[in-house]
Write a protein that holds these residues in place. Structure first.
Motif, PDB file in Angstrom:
ATOM      1  N   LEU A   8     114.068  39.220  -2.601  1.00  9.48           N
ATOM      2  CA  LEU A   8     113.227  40.006  -1.692  1.00  9.48           C
ATOM      3  C   LEU A   8     111.845  40.195  -2.285  1.00  9.48           C
ATOM      4  CD1 LEU A   8     115.733  42.783  -0.610  1.00  9.48           C
ATOM      5  CD2 LEU A   8     114.935  40.847   0.738  1.00  9.48           C
ATOM      6  N   GLN A   9     110.858  40.121  -1.429  1.00  4.45           N
ATOM      7  CA  GLN A   9     109.489  40.386  -1.870  1.00  4.45           C
ATOM      8  C   GLN A   9     108.816  41.360  -0.915  1.00  4.45           C
ATOM      9  OE1 GLN A   9     106.596  37.712  -0.811  1.00  4.45           O
ATOM     10  NE2 GLN A   9     105.195  38.138  -2.494  1.00  4.45           N
ATOM     11  N   LYS A  10     108.242  42.396  -1.447  1.00  6.85           N
ATOM     12  CA  LYS A  10     107.435  43.298  -0.614  1.00  6.85           C
ATOM     13  C   LYS A  10     106.036  42.700  -0.559  1.00  6.85           C
ATOM     14  CE  LYS A  10     105.981  48.096  -0.082  1.00  6.85           C
ATOM     15  NZ  LYS A  10     106.571  48.282   1.211  1.00  6.85           N
ATOM     16  N   LEU A  11     105.650  42.215   0.626  1.00  6.40           N
ATOM     17  CA  LEU A  11     104.409  41.458   0.729  1.00  6.40           C
ATOM     18  C   LEU A  11     103.209  42.371   0.597  1.00  6.40           C
ATOM     19  CD1 LEU A  11     105.189  38.974   3.621  1.00  6.40           C
ATOM     20  CD2 LEU A  11     105.154  38.557   1.179  1.00  6.40           C
ATOM     21  N   THR A  12     102.395  42.132  -0.432  1.00  5.20           N
ATOM     22  CA  THR A  12     101.132  42.831  -0.618  1.00  5.20           C
ATOM     23  C   THR A  12     100.016  41.860  -0.383  1.00  5.20           C
ATOM     24  OG1 THR A  12     101.046  42.282  -2.927  1.00  5.20           O
ATOM     25  CG2 THR A  12     102.199  44.300  -2.364  1.00  5.20           C
ATOM     26  N   SER A  13      98.787  42.362  -0.377  1.00  6.64           N
ATOM     27  CA  SER A  13      97.643  41.482  -0.132  1.00  6.64           C
ATOM     28  C   SER A  13      97.571  40.371  -1.143  1.00  6.64           C
ATOM     29  CB  SER A  13      96.334  42.283  -0.162  1.00  6.64           C
ATOM     30  OG  SER A  13      96.180  42.911  -1.422  1.00  6.64           O
ATOM     31  N   GLN A 316      87.643  40.219   1.398  1.00 10.05           N
ATOM     32  CA  GLN A 316      88.919  39.504   1.431  1.00 10.05           C
ATOM     33  C   GLN A 316      89.955  40.240   0.583  1.00 10.05           C
ATOM     34  OE1 GLN A 316      86.841  37.858   3.773  1.00 10.05           O
ATOM     35  NE2 GLN A 316      88.785  36.772   3.633  1.00 10.05           N
ATOM     36  N   PRO A 317      91.231  39.947   0.802  1.00 13.90           N
ATOM     37  CA  PRO A 317      92.270  40.601  -0.003  1.00 13.90           C
ATOM     38  C   PRO A 317      92.075  40.340  -1.492  1.00 13.90           C
ATOM     39  CG  PRO A 317      93.235  39.480   1.885  1.00 13.90           C
ATOM     40  CD  PRO A 317      91.797  39.066   1.846  1.00 13.90           C
ATOM     41  N   ILE A 318      92.297  41.359  -2.300  1.00 17.79           N
ATOM     42  CA  ILE A 318      92.242  41.221  -3.752  1.00 17.79           C
ATOM     43  C   ILE A 318      93.590  40.669  -4.218  1.00 17.79           C
ATOM     44  CG2 ILE A 318      91.945  42.425  -5.935  1.00 17.79           C
ATOM     45  CD1 ILE A 318      89.433  42.280  -4.158  1.00 17.79           C
ATOM     46  N   VAL A 319      93.550  39.584  -4.968  1.00 21.32           N
ATOM     47  CA  VAL A 319      94.781  38.905  -5.345  1.00 21.32           C
ATOM     48  C   VAL A 319      94.910  38.815  -6.862  1.00 21.32           C
ATOM     49  CG1 VAL A 319      94.673  37.521  -3.243  1.00 21.32           C
ATOM     50  CG2 VAL A 319      93.748  36.588  -5.372  1.00 21.32           C
ATOM     51  N   THR A 320      96.142  38.694  -7.327  1.00 22.53           N
ATOM     52  CA  THR A 320      96.388  38.315  -8.710  1.00 22.53           C
ATOM     53  C   THR A 320      96.337  36.791  -8.749  1.00 22.53           C
ATOM     54  OG1 THR A 320      97.769  40.253  -9.120  1.00 22.53           O
ATOM     55  CG2 THR A 320      98.007  38.396 -10.643  1.00 22.53           C
ATOM     56  N   HIS A 321      95.303  36.257  -9.349  1.00 29.73           N
ATOM     57  CA  HIS A 321      95.031  34.825  -9.233  1.00 29.73           C
ATOM     58  C   HIS A 321      96.208  33.954  -9.627  1.00 29.73           C
ATOM     59  CE1 HIS A 321      90.472  35.808  -9.890  1.00 29.73           C
ATOM     60  NE2 HIS A 321      90.969  36.329  -8.785  1.00 29.73           N
ATOM     61  N   GLN A 322      96.819  34.276 -10.760  1.00 33.06           N
ATOM     62  CA  GLN A 322      97.875  33.399 -11.274  1.00 33.06           C
ATOM     63  C   GLN A 322      99.152  33.476 -10.420  1.00 33.06           C
ATOM     64  OE1 GLN A 322      96.144  35.635 -13.046  1.00 33.06           O
ATOM     65  NE2 GLN A 322      94.880  34.355 -14.385  1.00 33.06           N
ATOM     66  N   THR A 323      99.387  34.610  -9.787  1.00 34.53           N
ATOM     67  CA  THR A 323     100.538  34.712  -8.886  1.00 34.53           C
ATOM     68  C   THR A 323     100.358  33.773  -7.701  1.00 34.53           C
ATOM     69  OG1 THR A 323     100.873  37.032  -9.493  1.00 34.53           O
ATOM     70  CG2 THR A 323     101.914  36.266  -7.474  1.00 34.53           C
ATOM     71  N   VAL A 324      99.197  33.859  -7.066  1.00 37.11           N
ATOM     72  CA  VAL A 324      98.926  32.997  -5.918  1.00 37.11           C
ATOM     73  C   VAL A 324      98.883  31.535  -6.341  1.00 37.11           C
ATOM     74  CG1 VAL A 324      97.275  32.473  -4.089  1.00 37.11           C
ATOM     75  CG2 VAL A 324      97.676  34.838  -4.754  1.00 37.11           C
ATOM     76  N   GLN A 325      98.248  31.273  -7.475  1.00 37.62           N
ATOM     77  CA  GLN A 325      98.173  29.893  -7.969  1.00 37.62           C
ATOM     78  C   GLN A 325      99.555  29.280  -8.122  1.00 37.62           C
ATOM     79  OE1 GLN A 325      96.289  29.375 -11.888  1.00 37.62           O
ATOM     80  NE2 GLN A 325      97.771  27.759 -12.304  1.00 37.62           N
ATOM     81  N   MET A 326     100.463  29.993  -8.774  1.00 37.31           N
ATOM     82  CA  MET A 326     101.781  29.426  -9.035  1.00 37.31           C
ATOM     83  C   MET A 326     102.599  29.267  -7.759  1.00 37.31           C
ATOM     84  SD  MET A 326     101.570  28.623 -12.107  1.00 37.31           S
ATOM     85  CE  MET A 326     103.252  28.014 -12.261  1.00 37.31           C
ATOM     86  N   ASP A 327     102.486  30.216  -6.829  1.00 39.50           N
ATOM     87  CA  ASP A 327     103.184  30.060  -5.556  1.00 39.50           C
ATOM     88  C   ASP A 327     102.631  28.876  -4.773  1.00 39.50           C
ATOM     89  OD1 ASP A 327     105.218  31.906  -5.544  1.00 39.50           O
ATOM     90  OD2 ASP A 327     104.023  33.509  -4.650  1.00 39.50           O
ATOM     91  N   GLU A 328     101.312  28.738  -4.767  1.00 35.80           N
ATOM     92  CA  GLU A 328     100.717  27.623  -4.038  1.00 35.80           C
ATOM     93  C   GLU A 328     101.017  26.287  -4.698  1.00 35.80           C
ATOM     94  OE1 GLU A 328      99.189  27.670  -1.011  1.00 35.80           O
ATOM     95  OE2 GLU A 328      99.994  29.696  -1.036  1.00 35.80           O
ATOM     96  N   MET A 329     101.050  26.252  -6.013  1.00 37.75           N
ATOM     97  CA  MET A 329     101.396  25.009  -6.700  1.00 37.75           C
ATOM     98  C   MET A 329     102.851  24.637  -6.466  1.00 37.75           C
ATOM     99  SD  MET A 329      99.186  25.019 -10.226  1.00 37.75           S
ATOM    100  CE  MET A 329      97.446  24.549 -10.136  1.00 37.75           C
TER     101      MET A 329
END
Length: 372
Positions: A8-13, A316-329
């Motif tokens: 489960l993931q609680k979706l944040t920005s 724009q939404p403030i993101v944790t760069h490495q979290t988004v990077q790894m999910d997108e990769m």
């Protein structure tokens, strides 16, 4: 590849940043809700358990498509600590002598190489020969020749090679790219990239040419090199450059302290950039066109990124760069997703060709033509 059906993931920005890029940043909180992810998960081993490896590991705690499952390190104490902190099984722990054995480990899909620059080449080739996908920190290598050898090795092994261009997934950056593609800035004329900081410990590997491959340009200047390309939307065709060194004791031969460089682009735009280890308060991108402008400051730090255009502030939404990077990769490697800005080895080789040309220009004092 495995699936976590009960994850489960609680979706944040931060976690949904890429899906929000094309939407209004003023979405109501009521739209944020719990969802269940039921897709493939990229199982990653991190090679190099230093400060940035730790940052990536922490960011991966909130990934939905990527999971930290293994480590590769030359420090047994670090391995033990990471096992306890991240729940990594003994069978997924390797050192620099035996990590070729990951070939026989079906529980690892990819290795993220986060070692000093000069060690990337050998590590990526060994991982490729072990038939695992590779994510490599930037700069991918210390020169374009080594970079191309890494690309070729991965192609020959039938595995993918991605590079840690986290800014290619950052929301403010992507909004400016969207606006530029839509013609909202008119004809792009100029880009300025300022990248630098005052470096500390003179004994660190970044100031050791044998490990770093250079100085500020290899570490922080690559952000302006790569940024000029994705902000303008073209690859440069020439470069000029000048080097300044005020402290030859700290910055020894082959380790650049400050380099100013200029790039010319086929559409007529020019870029003026600074890379330094001797100044703070930089980290700024500025793009100027006939109908508008865009500015990011901070432009490439870990966040929060802040920006504005001639139309107002970017929110724009403030993101944790490495979290988004790894999910997108993970999406790229497992589901065939195509990123808005490339993050593969060929993208990195282009940056390395520019770096080679900048160093050449600083020595010759002449303009160097580029063929990317």
């Amino acid at each position: 590849m495995q699936t976590r059906r009960d994850f489960l993931q609680k979706l944040t920005s931060g976690a949904i940043a890429l899906s929000l890029v094309a939407r209004s940043a003023s979405a109501h909180e009521s739209e944020i809700k719990e969802e269940r992810y039921d897709g493939p998960v990229l199982r990653v081993a991190i090679m190099g358990l230093g400060s940035y490896g730790t940052r990536v590991a922490e960011a991966m705690k909130t990934c939905t498509k990527a999971k930290l499952v293994g480590v590769i390190s030359g420090h047994p104490a670090k391995i033990t600590a990471w096992q306890a902190k991240y729940g990594i099984p003994e069978k997924n722990c390797y050192n620099y002598e035996n990590y070729d054995r990951i070939k026989d480990n079906p529980d690892i899909d990819a290795v993220y190489v986060i070692t000093p620059n000069a060690l990337h080449h050998n590590a990526v080739i060994r991982v490729a020969m072990a038939k695992k996908h590779v994510i490599c920190e930037k700069p991918m290598a210390v020169n374009a020749k080594e970079g191309q050898e890494m690309v070729d090795a991965c192609q020959n092994a039938g595995v993918r090679l991605l590079v840690g261009y986290r800014m290619h997934f950052e929301t403010h950056t992507l909004e400016i790219i969207r606006m530029r593609k839509a013609g909202e800035f008119g004809k792009v004329l100029f880009f300025q990239g300022l990248s630098g900081f005052t470096i500390g410990d003179p004994t660190q590997w970044r100031l050791n040419k044998a490990l770093s491959g250079g100085g500020s340009l290899m570490d922080i200047g690559i952000y302006s090199i790569n940024g000029s390309r994705y902000m303008i939307g073209e690859d440069p065709i020439w470069v000029t450059a000048q080097e300044t060194k005020t402290n030859p004791v700290k910055f020894k031969e082959g380790v650049d302290e400050t380099i100013q460089f200029q790039l010319g682009f086929p559409g007529g735009a020019v870029a003026s950039c600074l890379s330094t280890y001797s100044m703070n308060n930089l980290d700024r991108f500025f793009l100027n066109g006939t109908q508008g402008f865009a500015e990011l400051q901070p432009a490439t730090g870990y966040g929060p990124i802040q920006g504005r255009t001639n139309k107002g502030e970017l929110n724009q939404p403030i993101v944790t760069h490495q979290t988004v990077q790894m999910d997108e990769m993970a999406g790229i490697l497992l589901e065939g997703h195509q990123p808005i800005v490339a993050v593969d080895g060929l993208e990195a080789v282009k940056d390395l060709k520019i770096i080679d040309a900048i160093y050449q220009a600083t020595k010759s004092g002449e303009r160097v033509e580029l063929h990317l």
